[in-house]
Design an enzyme around this catalytic site. Structure first.
Site, PDB file in Angstrom:
ATOM      1  CB  CYS A   2      -0.890   0.038   1.232  1.00 45.06           C
ATOM      2  SG  CYS A   2      -1.867  -1.433   1.439  1.00 45.06           S
ATOM      3  NE  ARG A  27       4.761   1.453  -0.939  1.00 45.17           N
ATOM      4  CZ  ARG A  27       5.679   1.308   0.015  1.00 45.17           C
ATOM      5  NH1 ARG A  27       6.856   1.855  -0.143  1.00 45.17           N
ATOM      6  NH2 ARG A  27       5.419   0.633   1.091  1.00 45.17           N
ATOM      7  CD1 TRP A  73      -0.352  -5.628  -3.635  1.00 42.17           C
ATOM      8  CD2 TRP A  73      -0.430  -6.639  -1.625  1.00 42.17           C
ATOM      9  NE1 TRP A  73       0.129  -6.899  -3.786  1.00 42.17           N
ATOM     10  CE2 TRP A  73       0.097  -7.557  -2.577  1.00 42.17           C
ATOM     11  CE3 TRP A  73      -0.578  -7.065  -0.308  1.00 42.17           C
ATOM     12  CZ2 TRP A  73       0.487  -8.846  -2.236  1.00 42.17           C
ATOM     13  CZ3 TRP A  73      -0.195  -8.357   0.025  1.00 42.17           C
ATOM     14  CH2 TRP A  73       0.338  -9.226  -0.939  1.00 42.17           C
ATOM     15  CG  ASN A  99       0.425   2.056   3.863  1.00 40.05           C
ATOM     16  OD1 ASN A  99      -0.643   2.126   3.271  1.00 40.05           O
ATOM     17  ND2 ASN A  99       1.559   2.530   3.370  1.00 40.05           N
ATOM     18  N   GLY A 100      -0.498  -1.308   6.666  1.00 34.19           N
ATOM     19  CA  GLY A 100      -0.218  -2.226   7.772  1.00 34.19           C
ATOM     20  C   GLY A 100      -1.441  -3.070   8.075  1.00 34.19           C
ATOM     21  CD  GLU A 480      18.430 -11.955  -8.259  1.00 35.74           C
ATOM     22  OE1 GLU A 480      17.890 -12.659  -7.386  1.00 35.74           O
ATOM     23  OE2 GLU A 480      17.980 -10.851  -8.606  1.00 35.74           O
ATOM     24  CE  LYS A 484      14.956  -9.973 -10.343  1.00 29.63           C
ATOM     25  NZ  LYS A 484      15.667  -9.760  -9.116  1.00 29.63           N
ATOM     26  CD  GLU A 487      11.102 -10.538  -9.621  1.00 33.40           C
ATOM     27  OE1 GLU A 487      12.313 -10.440  -9.450  1.00 33.40           O
ATOM     28  OE2 GLU A 487      10.270 -10.043  -8.839  1.00 33.40           O
ATOM     29  CG  HIS A 503      22.239 -36.680  -7.168  1.00 37.00           C
ATOM     30  ND1 HIS A 503      22.785 -37.928  -7.006  1.00 37.00           N
ATOM     31  CD2 HIS A 503      23.288 -35.826  -7.270  1.00 37.00           C
ATOM     32  CE1 HIS A 503      24.108 -37.838  -6.972  1.00 37.00           C
ATOM     33  NE2 HIS A 503      24.442 -36.557  -7.143  1.00 37.00           N
ATOM     34  CE  LYS A 602      11.727  -2.229  -5.538  1.00 37.59           C
ATOM     35  NZ  LYS A 602      12.573  -3.218  -6.230  1.00 37.59           N
TER      36      LYS A 602
HETATM   37  C1  F6R Z   1      12.762  -9.841  -6.581  1.00 34.46           C
HETATM   38  C2  F6R Z   1      12.577  -9.006  -5.434  1.00 34.46           C
HETATM   39  C3  F6R Z   1      12.166  -9.641  -4.143  1.00 34.46           C
HETATM   40  C4  F6R Z   1      12.818  -8.892  -2.971  1.00 34.46           C
HETATM   41  C5  F6R Z   1      12.289  -9.426  -1.636  1.00 34.46           C
HETATM   42  C6  F6R Z   1      12.963  -8.757  -0.474  1.00 34.46           C
HETATM   43  O1  F6R Z   1      13.209  -9.113  -7.674  1.00 34.46           O
HETATM   44  O2  F6R Z   1      12.735  -7.834  -5.516  1.00 34.46           O
HETATM   45  O3  F6R Z   1      12.493 -10.988  -4.110  1.00 34.46           O
HETATM   46  O4  F6R Z   1      14.200  -9.062  -3.053  1.00 34.46           O
HETATM   47  O5  F6R Z   1      10.909  -9.199  -1.548  1.00 34.46           O
HETATM   48  O6  F6R Z   1      12.809  -7.374  -0.522  1.00 34.46           O
HETATM   49  P1  F6R Z   1      13.744  -6.405   0.271  1.00 34.46           P
HETATM   50  O7  F6R Z   1      15.106  -6.476  -0.316  1.00 34.46           O
HETATM   51  O8  F6R Z   1      13.115  -5.066   0.113  1.00 34.46           O
HETATM   52  O9  F6R Z   1      13.735  -6.877   1.685  1.00 34.46           O
END
Ligand code: F6R
Length: 607
Positions: A2, A27, A73, A99-100, A480, A484, A487, A503, A602
């Site tokens: 949010c 976000r 959200w 928010n929260g 990683e 990427k 997602e 295995h 985000k």
């Molecule tokens: C993927 C991504 C997420 C964040 C995860 C942790 O691209 O961005 O996997 O890495 O939600 O977020 P932070 O780093 O903000 O704690």
């Protein structure tokens, strides 16, 4: 997740609120709304994108100069107009954005609001209804009385129709920032919403009440005593949150990596030595640490997997890396000789924060690596290392990830030196390699290389399942790369330790499962090559990512991507960049929503 904005001034609030909400779209959200104070409260909300709200408001003449806005959200109740914020009290005196999570909202409903007809399924509406119910003309007392009942975490902004010159904001374990203007003031959950208007900001603390008026901001502590707020200058400018000609934020942020490296190196290297003025560690302290626990989520967790090798190799400290949401439930063995490193781009991730708190409760010192100044993780840690990567708007993390890597290299060198376990030559050579990183990263992003990566990505247009493989730090990078791709392109991708495939997982390898194989690290090159041959024997199409000069590989695989060769130790910071770009071009080719992928937010402020 949010987003919150609030404005009070002399200009029409509507436009400023909508602009602020647009800056917070990144976000992740599913509905939006604003409330402004004309003769009475005017509220407009809409499910879906902000554009829907803008459309609803298009022909509505609103001259109010005070208002609040929100992007939601969904947590309690599905995305809908009714569940969108702001929520109002039945007597239409209060509008609230939040928010929260209010954890005891059902109990509060039962205890105090049995006679109220609720308009939404949200926890937030309880706050608005309680304010309406308890209000006796004294706003401050009413707010304090309601806050005392709430359990959970929140940022709240309250607008009361009896007070056309005041917004009240407060926080508990959720971000809140106040923007200080001239004759106008701003409230937001996140700095990007403010940058177009002011760079002078106040970060209130938990439990403080902020009285935001046109002519100034007053902050009172939980006892009602006025406290002097500290005004901080945000270093980012408004352009930092624009796309600057790039089609997507993600592409812009990938391209910003070399400069982010330069910035960190400039701030952390003096005469070839790594320094951290903000830490007061000495040799004795550094030698005392017997273990490091890295806690983080998602991409940040993946950075820790590289960090583990770097800390162990350089600083000779055993390292455990753990997904933050698993950490505390495992009852890890921690003591005051353990250093917990919490890594979080946003600094708001609830799971990472909880893991950090677990570490502190066991007497560990906690170091936070974060990109967001004054974020929750930064506030709670004993030591903070700011990544200074600039705002990361795209949901898929790129420059935050690589700066997390670089930060861990610098920390490891620093610790290795304090612990007297690195030779001067090794120290100097590593620092030299790191200083070359920005220009090597730029090479990867030369126009002809971008074209090659876009072409390679076309191969994955119709792919349903894809594997990444690698060993050691290559495997960490494979993880990683696969995250990427998953997602943003919605292709199912799995990263596997190359030696582990045989295995069980090799059963899934066919001519329909392309494989991206990382064979960058010299130490494991031959072994990975053997694993690649096993994959080729099952007819999968293989793209190998290797260092320039790698031998034999072109005879074994279908396509080879050569990376500029640096020391193996620092290669992970480079080798992830083409994987970020392959994910980007694949998602683009498949027409996906790159900066705001489905279902994702985000910053993840729920556990
Ligand atoms: C993927 C991504 C997420 C964040 C995860 C942790 O691209 O961005 O996997 O890495 O939600 O977020 P932070 O780093 O903000 O704690």
């Amino acid at each position: 997740m949010c987003g919150i904005v609030g404005f009070i001034g002399v200009r029409p609030a509507k436009d400023i609120l909508l602009d602020g909400l647009a800056k917070l779209e990144y976000r992740g959200y599913d509905s939006a709304g604003i409330a402004v104070l004309e003769d009475g409260l005017e509220v407009e909300k809409s499910v879906g994108k902000l554009a829907n709200l803008v459309e609803k408001l298009k022909d509505k003449e609103l001259n109010a100069t005070i208002g609040i806005g929100h992007t939601r959200w969904a947590t309690h109740g599905k995305p809908s107009d009714a569940n969108a914020h702001p929520h109002t009290s039945a007597n239409k005196k209060f509008a609230v954005v939040h928010n929260g999570i209010i954890e005891n909202y059902l109990q509060l409903k039962e205890d105090y609001l049995n006679d109220v007809c609720f308009q939404s399924e949200t926890d937030t509406e309880v706050v608005a209804q309680l304010l309406g119910k308890f209000y006796d003309g004294n706003l401050e007392e009413t707010v304090r009385r309601v806050l005392a009942l709430l359990k959970g975490s929140y940022t709240l902004v309250i607008l009361c129709s009896d007070y056309p010159d005041l917004l009240i904001a407060c926080r508990k374990a959720n971000p809140l920032v106040l923007g200080v203007g001239e004759g106008e003031n701003f409230i937001a959950s996140d700095v990007p919403a403010l940058l177009a208007y002011t760079r002078n900001c106040i970060y209130p603390n938990d439990g403080e009440l902020c009285f935001v008026k046109r002519e100034g901001i007053t902050i009172k502590d939980s006892e009602g005593k006025i406290i002097e707020p500290k005004i901080k200058q945000i270093l980012w400018n408004a352009e930092a949150v624009e796309k600057n000609g790039y089609e997507h934020y993600m592409l812009k942020e990938i391209h910003e990596q070399p400069d982010a490296f330069r910035r960190m190196l400039k701030n952390r290297l003096k005469d070839g030595k790594v320094y951290f003025e903000e830490f007061t560690w000495n040799k004795e302290q550094a030698k005392k640490w017997r273990k490091i626990h890295i806690v983080a989520c998602g991409t940040a967790y993946h950075s820790g997997l590289v960090g583990r090798t770097v800390f162990e190799k350089l600083a000779k400290i055993p390292v455990e890396v753990e997904i933050a949401s698993e950490f505390r439930y495992r009852e890890p063995m921690l003591d005051e000789d353990t250093l917990v490193i919490a890594i979080s781009q946003s600094g708001e991730t609830a799971d990472t924060k909880a893991a950090l708190e677990e570490g502190k409760s066991k007497g560990c010192k906690v170091l936070a690596l974060t990109n967001v100044v004054d974020s929750a993780v930064a506030r709670e840690a004993d030591y903070v290392f700011y990544l200074q990567a600039g705002p990361e708007i795209s949901v898929a993390s790129t420059k935050a990830y690589t700066t997390m890597l670089l930060a861990q290299y610098l920390l490891a060198i620093y610790l290795a030196d304090l612990r007297e376990c690195i030779s001067q030559d090794a120290y100097a050579s590593l620092v030299h390699q790191l200083t070359l990183l920005p220009q090597y990263a730029e090479k990867i992003m030369l126009e002809e290389n971008l074209k090659q990566l876009a072409k390679l990505a076309e191969e994955y247009h119709d792919t349903e399942n894809l594997f990444f493989v690698g060993r050691g730090m290559d495997w960490a990078i494979a993880l990683e790369g696969s995250l990427k791709l998953k997602e943003i392109s919605y292709i199912h991708a799995e990263a596997y330790a190359a030696g582990e495939l045989k295995h069980g997982t090799l059963a899934l390898i066919t001519d329909k499962t392309p494989v991206i194989a990382l064979a960058v690290q010299g130490k494991t090159y031959d072994k990975t090559l053997s694993n690649i041959k096993e994959i080729k024997a099952r007819d999968a199409k293989v793209l190998a990512v290797v260092k320039e000069g790698a031998e034999q590989i072109d005879k074994v695989v279908d396509k080879v991507l050569y990376l500029p060769a640096m020391d193996d130790m620092v290669m992970p910071i480079l080798s992830v960049i083409p994987l970020q770009l392959i994910a980007y071009y694949t998602a683009k080719d498949r027409g996906c929503s790159i900066d705001q992928p489905r279902n994702l937010a985000k910053s993840v402020t729920v556990e």
